[in-house]
Design a protein around this motif. Structure first.
Motif, mmCIF file in Angstrom:
data_model
loop_
_atom_site.group_PDB
_atom_site.id
_atom_site.type_symbol
_atom_site.label_atom_id
_atom_site.label_comp_id
_atom_site.label_asym_id
_atom_site.label_seq_id
_atom_site.Cartn_x
_atom_site.Cartn_y
_atom_site.Cartn_z
ATOM 1 N N MET A 106 0.839 -1.183 0.000
ATOM 2 C CA MET A 106 0.000 0.000 0.000
ATOM 3 C C MET A 106 0.880 1.240 0.000
ATOM 4 S SD MET A 106 -2.847 1.149 2.802
ATOM 5 C CE MET A 106 -4.361 1.541 1.987
ATOM 6 N N ASN A 107 0.456 2.242 -0.723
ATOM 7 C CA ASN A 107 1.184 3.506 -0.753
ATOM 8 C C ASN A 107 1.029 4.234 0.565
ATOM 9 O OD1 ASN A 107 2.006 3.177 -3.399
ATOM 10 N ND2 ASN A 107 0.189 4.158 -4.216
ATOM 11 N N GLN A 108 2.065 4.924 0.951
ATOM 12 C CA GLN A 108 2.026 5.727 2.157
ATOM 13 C C GLN A 108 1.784 7.174 1.771
ATOM 14 O OE1 GLN A 108 5.861 4.709 3.773
ATOM 15 N NE2 GLN A 108 4.952 3.191 5.128
ATOM 16 N N THR A 109 0.771 7.777 2.373
ATOM 17 C CA THR A 109 0.454 9.168 2.090
ATOM 18 C C THR A 109 0.172 9.914 3.387
ATOM 19 O OG1 THR A 109 -1.903 8.714 1.818
ATOM 20 C CG2 THR A 109 -0.559 8.651 -0.175
ATOM 21 N N PHE B 215 0.543 3.499 6.750
ATOM 22 C CA PHE B 215 1.596 3.313 7.749
ATOM 23 C C PHE B 215 1.126 2.299 8.786
ATOM 24 C CE2 PHE B 215 2.272 7.545 6.074
ATOM 25 C CZ PHE B 215 3.655 7.631 5.941
ATOM 26 N N THR B 216 2.085 1.599 9.413
ATOM 27 C CA THR B 216 1.749 0.703 10.515
ATOM 28 C C THR B 216 2.568 1.113 11.735
ATOM 29 O OG1 THR B 216 3.421 -0.884 9.788
ATOM 30 C CG2 THR B 216 1.151 -1.284 9.086
ATOM 31 N N GLY B 217 2.030 0.794 12.884
ATOM 32 C CA GLY B 217 2.720 1.129 14.121
ATOM 33 C C GLY B 217 2.950 2.628 14.242
ATOM 34 N N SER B 218 4.040 2.979 14.879
ATOM 35 C CA SER B 218 4.323 4.390 15.114
ATOM 36 C C SER B 218 4.998 5.068 13.925
ATOM 37 C CB SER B 218 5.181 4.547 16.372
ATOM 38 O OG SER B 218 6.424 3.901 16.189
ATOM 39 N N GLN C 271 -6.258 10.930 17.124
ATOM 40 C CA GLN C 271 -7.129 9.769 16.967
ATOM 41 C C GLN C 271 -6.337 8.708 16.213
ATOM 42 O OE1 GLN C 271 -10.813 10.614 15.001
ATOM 43 N NE2 GLN C 271 -11.561 8.538 15.202
ATOM 44 N N LEU C 272 -6.083 7.593 16.862
ATOM 45 C CA LEU C 272 -5.279 6.531 16.264
ATOM 46 C C LEU C 272 -6.168 5.545 15.514
ATOM 47 C CD1 LEU C 272 -2.913 5.869 19.294
ATOM 48 C CD2 LEU C 272 -2.454 7.277 17.279
ATOM 49 N N LYS C 273 -5.706 5.146 14.339
ATOM 50 C CA LYS C 273 -6.421 4.163 13.533
ATOM 51 C C LYS C 273 -6.003 2.753 13.958
ATOM 52 C CE LYS C 273 -6.647 7.029 9.408
ATOM 53 N NZ LYS C 273 -6.320 7.054 7.979
ATOM 54 N N PRO C 274 -6.768 1.749 13.595
ATOM 55 C CA PRO C 274 -6.400 0.360 13.942
ATOM 56 C C PRO C 274 -5.010 -0.025 13.441
ATOM 57 C CG PRO C 274 -8.659 0.427 13.157
ATOM 58 C CD PRO C 274 -8.078 1.808 12.934
ATOM 59 N N GLU C 275 -4.577 0.535 12.316
ATOM 60 C CA GLU C 275 -3.273 0.216 11.749
ATOM 61 C C GLU C 275 -2.131 0.585 12.692
ATOM 62 O OE1 GLU C 275 -5.667 1.883 10.234
ATOM 63 O OE2 GLU C 275 -6.065 0.951 8.303
ATOM 64 N N PHE C 276 -2.372 1.548 13.572
ATOM 65 C CA PHE C 276 -1.345 1.959 14.525
ATOM 66 C C PHE C 276 -0.931 0.788 15.409
ATOM 67 C CE2 PHE C 276 -0.032 3.542 18.694
ATOM 68 C CZ PHE C 276 0.998 4.394 18.328
ATOM 69 N N TYR C 277 -1.857 -0.083 15.683
ATOM 70 C CA TYR C 277 -1.611 -1.197 16.594
ATOM 71 C C TYR C 277 -1.077 -2.443 15.888
ATOM 72 C CZ TYR C 277 -4.249 1.922 19.524
ATOM 73 O OH TYR C 277 -4.666 3.030 20.204
ATOM 74 N N SER D 299 1.846 -4.494 13.559
ATOM 75 C CA SER D 299 3.252 -4.492 13.163
ATOM 76 C C SER D 299 3.300 -4.600 11.644
ATOM 77 C CB SER D 299 3.985 -5.675 13.798
ATOM 78 O OG SER D 299 3.517 -6.883 13.258
ATOM 79 N N ALA D 300 4.450 -4.383 11.049
ATOM 80 C CA ALA D 300 4.590 -4.456 9.590
ATOM 81 C C ALA D 300 4.226 -5.841 9.071
ATOM 82 C CB ALA D 300 6.004 -4.084 9.174
#
Length: 64
Positions: free
Chosen positions: A1-4, A22-25, A45-51, A53-54
């Motif tokens: 997935m592209n990072q934007t 993006f994933t994690g921090s 506001q953190l999205k589920p992807e924050f939690y 890992s790659a």
């Protein structure tokens, strides 16, 4: 997935930074310079992807 990184500016001048792909921090690391340039952070506001890992993100994209 592209990072934007999207910067949204509302009609009343408020700004919001939204990261995608993006994933994690990694999202915080990538957007830090924008947050510093725009000033004080009012909320986060953190999205589920924050939690994730790659490696977990790869499995989600593969449909596993």
């Amino acid at each position: 997935m592209n990072q934007t990184i999207e910067i949204i500016i509302t009609a009343d001048g408020q700004t919001r930074i939204e990261t995608k792909g993006f994933t994690g921090s990694d999202c915080r690391t990538a957007s830090r310079f924008l947050e510093q340039a725009l000033g004080q952070t009012a909320s986060e506001q953190l999205k589920p992807e924050f939690y994730l890992s790659a490696s977990e993100e790869e499995h989600v994209q593969e449909g596993l």
